[in-house]
Design a protein around this motif. Structure first.
Motif, mmCIF file in Angstrom:
data_model
loop_
_atom_site.group_PDB
_atom_site.id
_atom_site.type_symbol
_atom_site.label_atom_id
_atom_site.label_comp_id
_atom_site.label_asym_id
_atom_site.label_seq_id
_atom_site.Cartn_x
_atom_site.Cartn_y
_atom_site.Cartn_z
ATOM 1 N N GLU A 66 0.833 -1.200 0.000
ATOM 2 C CA GLU A 66 0.000 0.000 0.000
ATOM 3 C C GLU A 66 0.871 1.255 0.000
ATOM 4 O O GLU A 66 0.585 2.223 -0.727
ATOM 5 N N GLN A 67 1.943 1.239 0.781
ATOM 6 C CA GLN A 67 2.850 2.383 0.802
ATOM 7 C C GLN A 67 3.509 2.588 -0.569
ATOM 8 O O GLN A 67 3.654 3.714 -1.049
ATOM 9 N N HIS A 68 3.866 1.489 -1.212
ATOM 10 C CA HIS A 68 4.498 1.572 -2.520
ATOM 11 C C HIS A 68 3.520 2.115 -3.566
ATOM 12 O O HIS A 68 3.894 2.941 -4.417
ATOM 13 N N GLN A 70 0.913 4.092 -2.974
ATOM 14 C CA GLN A 70 0.699 5.510 -2.700
ATOM 15 C C GLN A 70 1.869 6.353 -3.193
ATOM 16 O O GLN A 70 1.672 7.448 -3.743
ATOM 17 N N ALA A 71 3.076 5.835 -3.032
ATOM 18 C CA ALA A 71 4.241 6.560 -3.544
ATOM 19 C C ALA A 71 4.181 6.666 -5.062
ATOM 20 O O ALA A 71 4.551 7.690 -5.651
#
Length: 338
Positions: A66-68, A70-71
């Protein structure tokens, strides 16, 4: 006094051989104890903990994915150079499926007697073969270097009989030590499997296979003793046997391997002694050449293979026995006293 009994006593009283045997047995004890301490029986508690660990890994993968993503979306929105590091569609960034996180990865080590014990026989054989070679070389080499052999020939002036009786005493002792150690080794690892793993699946065929592996190991131990004895007898000194083996391993194995690698010889391992020793214990070793391939019917490129079998190893061991022991007997016979 019986010559055979005398040689057995002489062998048992040699301090170097006693200490050498003790050192080898201590190494085996350390291996057995280490295997017992580093394994444990798997029960419901261990399985549940492994499931929880797999679930934690899965949740961490979801969070990182999820962080990847969003980035990726931020980089695409900003239109900066960092966007080149992400795919065209950020939606394709998805975590692996839950099935990819297996609980088996988190289970503690557990000793499966049926699967793992046959490999430990190779360890047992290697240690005892080393003891047999050095002990055999020391037994007759010390007799020559100290003059004990010549004093013995004054009492029994039949060189061949004296030499073969010494060899018979050595092989009898090696046989007894190897069989007793093998029995204790099996009992120790059966206890490890019972208390720290599993002993299921042991059929009569499995025991027969283990027995044959042990028999091949026993043969290799006896051959090592004969080779050490023969080389030291040829050179009239223990150092010749030890130096000869060191030369073979350093020059004949390491040096030969380097030269063949530079010459790009295929299946370099087929020219090295350890390959044949391993093939003798495991019945077969399959070598692979990744520099060449065979195209299968599916179009895949498979490496070329070459099998080294225990039959190939038996020929090598037989030739070594005939050359070394035959040479030692011939050397004694040249100056026979009757």
């Amino acid at each position: 006094m019986n010559l055979y009994t005398t040689e057995l006593r002489r062998l048992a009283k040699r301090r170097f051989i006693r200490y050498l045997t003790l050192a080898g047995l201590l190494v085996l004890v350390a291996v057995a104890v280490g295997m017992f301490l580093t394994n444990q029986k798997i029960g419901p508690a261990q399985i549940a903990e492994a499931e929880r660990a797999a679930e934690r890994d899965y949740q961490q993968s979801i969070a990182m994915t999820e962080q990847h993503r969003q980035a990726c979306e931020r980089a695409k929105g900003a239109g900066n150079a960092a966007a080149e590091n992400f795919p065209e569609d950020c939606a394709v960034i998805q975590p692996p499926p839950r099935e990819a996180f297996q609980s088996d990865w988190h289970l503690p080590a557990s000793f499966d007697f049926r699967e793992e014990f046959p490999r430990t026989i190779t360890t047992l054989t290697a240690v005892l073969a080393l003891v047999a070679f050095v002990g055999g070389a020391s037994f007759v080499g010390a007799e020559w270097s100290t003059g004990g052999m010549m004093n013995l020939l004054l009492w029994r002036p039949q060189r061949i009989r004296v030499l073969l009786t010494k060899l018979g005493a050595l092989l009898s002792a090696l046989f007894g030590v190897a069989v007793l150690t093998g029995a204790l080794w099996t009992a120790a690892f059966w206890a490890t499997g019972s208390l720290r793993g599993s002993t299921t699946g042991m059929t009569s065929g499995t025991w027969q296979s283990i027995g044959l592996t042990g028999l091949r190991g026993l043969t290799l131990i006896l051959v090592a003793g004969v080779l050490g004895f023969g080389l030291a007898s040829l050179g009239r000194h223990t150092a010749l046997a030890l130096g000869g083996v060191l030369g073979v391993m350093v020059v004949g194995q390491f040096g030969l391997g380097v030269v063949m690698a530079m010459a790009k010889v295929k299946f370099i391992e087929s020219w090295l002694l350890p390959t044949y020793l391993l093939a003798w214990m495991d019945k077969k070793v399959t070598l692979q050449d990744w520099d060449a391939c065979q195209v299968s019917y599916t179009g895949d490129c498979q490496p070329l293979t070459k099998d080294i079998t225990w039959q190939n190893s038996s020929v090598l061991l037989a030739v070594a026995l005939v050359v070394v022991l035959g040479g030692a007997i011939w050397s004694m016979r040249r100056r026979d006293i009757t």
